[in-house]
Design a protein around this motif. Structure first.
Motif, PDB file in Angstrom:
ATOM      1  N   ASP A  31      11.778 -14.089  23.407  1.00  0.00           N
ATOM      2  CA  ASP A  31      12.872 -13.166  23.751  1.00  0.00           C
ATOM      3  C   ASP A  31      14.183 -13.739  23.221  1.00  0.00           C
ATOM      4  OD1 ASP A  31      12.913 -10.790  26.243  1.00  0.00           O
ATOM      5  OD2 ASP A  31      14.802 -11.445  25.332  1.00  0.00           O
ATOM      6  N   ASN A  35      18.948  -8.761  26.492  1.00  0.00           N
ATOM      7  CA  ASN A  35      19.014  -7.943  27.720  1.00  0.00           C
ATOM      8  C   ASN A  35      18.231  -8.587  28.872  1.00  0.00           C
ATOM      9  OD1 ASN A  35      19.980  -5.626  29.063  1.00  0.00           O
ATOM     10  ND2 ASN A  35      17.989  -4.622  28.850  1.00  0.00           N
ATOM     11  N   SER A  36      18.195  -9.910  28.895  1.00  0.00           N
ATOM     12  CA  SER A  36      17.501 -10.599  29.994  1.00  0.00           C
ATOM     13  C   SER A  36      18.014 -12.033  30.053  1.00  0.00           C
ATOM     14  CB  SER A  36      15.985 -10.587  29.780  1.00  0.00           C
ATOM     15  OG  SER A  36      15.670 -11.130  28.520  1.00  0.00           O
ATOM     16  N   LYS A  84      16.743  -0.131  24.408  1.00  0.00           N
ATOM     17  CA  LYS A  84      16.164   1.023  25.105  1.00  0.00           C
ATOM     18  C   LYS A  84      17.171   1.988  25.730  1.00  0.00           C
ATOM     19  CE  LYS A  84      15.766  -1.185  29.593  1.00  0.00           C
ATOM     20  NZ  LYS A  84      15.061  -1.302  30.835  1.00  0.00           N
ATOM     21  N   ASN A  99      16.834  -2.912  14.858  1.00  0.00           N
ATOM     22  CA  ASN A  99      16.171  -3.833  15.797  1.00  0.00           C
ATOM     23  C   ASN A  99      14.743  -3.378  16.144  1.00  0.00           C
ATOM     24  OD1 ASN A  99      16.184  -6.218  17.463  1.00  0.00           O
ATOM     25  ND2 ASN A  99      16.337  -4.864  19.232  1.00  0.00           N
ATOM     26  N   TYR A 149      16.846   6.544  19.918  1.00  0.00           N
ATOM     27  CA  TYR A 149      15.925   5.626  20.611  1.00  0.00           C
ATOM     28  C   TYR A 149      14.505   6.193  20.580  1.00  0.00           C
ATOM     29  CZ  TYR A 149      13.192   3.833  24.490  1.00  0.00           C
ATOM     30  OH  TYR A 149      12.150   3.335  25.243  1.00  0.00           O
TER      31      TYR A 149
HETATM   32  P1  NAD Z   1      14.181  -4.738  28.795  1.00  0.00           P
HETATM   33  O1  NAD Z   1      15.457  -4.519  28.056  1.00  0.00           O
HETATM   34  O2  NAD Z   1      14.240  -5.229  30.189  1.00  0.00           O
HETATM   35  O3  NAD Z   1      13.227  -5.718  27.952  1.00  0.00           O
HETATM   36  C1  NAD Z   1      13.256  -5.773  26.544  1.00  0.00           C
HETATM   37  C2  NAD Z   1      13.449  -7.249  26.177  1.00  0.00           C
HETATM   38  O4  NAD Z   1      13.444  -7.372  24.749  1.00  0.00           O
HETATM   39  C3  NAD Z   1      14.768  -7.823  26.665  1.00  0.00           C
HETATM   40  O5  NAD Z   1      14.505  -9.002  27.422  1.00  0.00           O
HETATM   41  C4  NAD Z   1      15.558  -8.141  25.384  1.00  0.00           C
HETATM   42  O6  NAD Z   1      16.342  -9.300  25.542  1.00  0.00           O
HETATM   43  C5  NAD Z   1      14.435  -8.329  24.394  1.00  0.00           C
HETATM   44  N1  NAD Z   1      14.756  -8.053  22.979  1.00  0.00           N
HETATM   45  C6  NAD Z   1      15.371  -6.971  22.448  1.00  0.00           C
HETATM   46  N2  NAD Z   1      15.401  -7.075  21.103  1.00  0.00           N
HETATM   47  C7  NAD Z   1      14.786  -8.250  20.794  1.00  0.00           C
HETATM   48  C8  NAD Z   1      14.498  -8.921  19.578  1.00  0.00           C
HETATM   49  N3  NAD Z   1      14.845  -8.414  18.389  1.00  0.00           N
HETATM   50  N4  NAD Z   1      13.850 -10.108  19.636  1.00  0.00           N
HETATM   51  C9  NAD Z   1      13.493 -10.657  20.818  1.00  0.00           C
HETATM   52  N5  NAD Z   1      13.736 -10.074  21.995  1.00  0.00           N
HETATM   53  C10 NAD Z   1      14.373  -8.879  21.986  1.00  0.00           C
HETATM   54  O7  NAD Z   1      13.356  -3.364  28.717  1.00  0.00           O
HETATM   55  P2  NAD Z   1      12.023  -2.924  29.456  1.00  0.00           P
HETATM   56  O8  NAD Z   1      12.364  -1.855  30.414  1.00  0.00           O
HETATM   57  O9  NAD Z   1      11.280  -4.122  29.935  1.00  0.00           O
HETATM   58  O10 NAD Z   1      11.258  -2.236  28.242  1.00  0.00           O
HETATM   59  C11 NAD Z   1      10.278  -2.921  27.470  1.00  0.00           C
HETATM   60  C12 NAD Z   1       9.800  -1.992  26.379  1.00  0.00           C
HETATM   61  O11 NAD Z   1       9.283  -0.793  26.968  1.00  0.00           O
HETATM   62  C13 NAD Z   1      10.898  -1.550  25.418  1.00  0.00           C
HETATM   63  O12 NAD Z   1      10.362  -1.482  24.111  1.00  0.00           O
HETATM   64  C14 NAD Z   1      11.262  -0.169  25.912  1.00  0.00           C
HETATM   65  O13 NAD Z   1      11.784   0.640  24.893  1.00  0.00           O
HETATM   66  C15 NAD Z   1       9.908   0.344  26.390  1.00  0.00           C
HETATM   67  N6  NAD Z   1      10.021   1.413  27.410  1.00  0.00           N
HETATM   68  C16 NAD Z   1      10.784   1.201  28.532  1.00  0.00           C
HETATM   69  C17 NAD Z   1      10.929   2.224  29.458  1.00  0.00           C
HETATM   70  C18 NAD Z   1      11.797   2.039  30.692  1.00  0.00           C
HETATM   71  O14 NAD Z   1      12.207   3.058  31.259  1.00  0.00           O
HETATM   72  N7  NAD Z   1      12.072   0.808  31.125  1.00  0.00           N
HETATM   73  C19 NAD Z   1      10.280   3.463  29.261  1.00  0.00           C
HETATM   74  C20 NAD Z   1       9.493   3.630  28.133  1.00  0.00           C
HETATM   75  C21 NAD Z   1       9.376   2.586  27.202  1.00  0.00           C
END
Ligand code: NAD
Ligand code: UFG
Length: 327
Positions: A31, A35-36, A84, A99, A149
């Protein structure tokens, strides 16, 4: 089995890491912490008793990926990494395309270099767009997304199907999540969005904690039973177990396959407010506000494919997800 979770310290990634560790998988998290936070790695250990390996780095960076695949014999990748936020993607589309698509391509290339053939991808119900009737079923036409997105998810799905057609060794599972909510019952892994939350569940949580004065209900004139928007809210622990089921399926099947991960049940905004109030014994003040642009009236899944083929179905209710975690 050793699994690389890109975006592994995020909301869904951290819950999936805890689930996989508790089921005996080895886990490596990658990661860039956009966003974490790094403390999530310790929090995963607090809920499941096992510390995952963590690499701070970018999933678009071929060198970072090369080192991970050289240092570890990775059997499968779950690709969560990506941006996201729907609204932000409208303002900064290139950042989203760069990204989300670049990270997916870089991961696929690293997998190919190292003979890793198994991939689970985080897609979204948003690929069903506005034109399909509910419940959304995997055979419906996808791609009518209303924002960049959503289009990154649709484009990646198409890339993955092409990759699987060209390379018969690949096993790819595309998971279309509906609306994830809740957290591990022990706690520590709750979603903590930066700034004012866009999504309903974290917004209600902040109203309950007194951080926000009231909920704005975006529209009460939709063609739904109480006029408010209907969604398929799925407990994040159910999503986590869905990934484990997908990994088991992928170990035995080649090609690219799409599955909805939802509950099959729609819940309106006002029903969610009532469930939350009941579960926590609090009052959530709300006000009816205008519709939010881009919202659809109803979004819920037909989950029969995941049930029949993955042997997976959601176990938790919306009320379960509303309960306060222990920490
Ligand atoms: P989140 O933002 O909590 O987790 C995504 C993580 O990816 C973050 O920790 C961020 O730091 C990391 N990240 C982003 N770009 C990166 C990169 N280039 N290299 C390394 N790390 C990177 O989001 P989430 O809710 O846990 O979602 C996870 C996945 O599920 C995402 O792909 C999101 O699009 C998909 N998704 C989420 C939802 C929702 O409502 N939460 C719904 C449908 C799909
Ligand atoms: N809502 C409110 N008030 C709020 C926030 C939301 O009334 O303050 C309503 C919305 O209008 C909608 C419902 O609550 O009817 C759910 O809204 P969310 O923002 O929580 O979720 P969405 O269904 O709009 O979108 C989510 C993710 C997207 C994803 C989509 C489908 O944010 O990334 O689910 O998976 F694409």
């Amino acid at each position: 089995m050793k699994v690389l979770l890109t975006g592994g310290t995020g909301y869904i990634g951290s819950h999936t890491a805890a689930e996989l560790l508790s089921k005996g998988y080895e886990v490596v998290l990658l990661d860039n912490l956009s966003n974490s936070e790094e403390k999530t790695v310790m929090n995963i250990a607090k809920v499941c008793g096992k510390l995952p390996k963590f690499v701070k780095g970018d999933a678009c960076d071929a060198e970072v990926l090369e080192k991970i695949f050289t240092d570890h014999k990775i059997d499968a990748v779950v690709h969560f990494a990506g941006y996201k936020a729907v609204g932000e993607s409208v303002e900064k589309p290139l950042m989203y395309y760069r990204n989300n698509i670049d990270s997916m391509l870089s991961v696929l290339e690293a997998m190919k270099r190292h003979g890793c053939n198994t991939l689970i991808f985080s897609s979204s119900a948003t690929v069903y767009g506005e034109d399909n009737p509910v419940p959304f079923v995997e055979t419906q036409r996808a791609g009518g997304c209303t924002n960049p997105y959503g289009r990154t998810k649709y484009f990646i799905e198409e890339i993955l199907k092409d990759a699987a057609k060209a390379d018969g060794n690949l096993s790819i599972v595309i998971l279309r999540y509906f609306n994830p909510i809740g957290s591990h019952r022990v706690g520590y892994l709750e979603e903590q969005p930066k700034g004012v939350p866009n999504n309903l569940f974290p917004y209600i949580c902040q109203v309950a904690e007194g951080k926000l004065p009231k909920l704005n209900v975006f529209g009460n004139d939709y063609p739904t039973p109480d006029g408010t928007g209907v969604r398929d809210y799925i407990h994040v622990m159910d999503l986590a177990s869905g990934h484990e089921a997908a990994l088991r399926y992928a170990a035995e099947h080649k090609g690219a396959e799409v599955f909805n991960l939802g509950t099959g049940k729609g819940t309106s905004v006002l029903e969610m407010v009532a469930a939350f109030e009941k579960a926590r014994g609090v009052k959530i003040p709300y006000e009816i506000a205008p519709r939010r642009p881009g919202d659809i009236a109803e979004c819920y899944a037909d989950c029969s494919k995941a049930k029949e083929i993955l042997g997976w179905e959601a176990q938790y209710t919306v009320e379960d997800a509303c309960k306060k975690p222990l920490h």
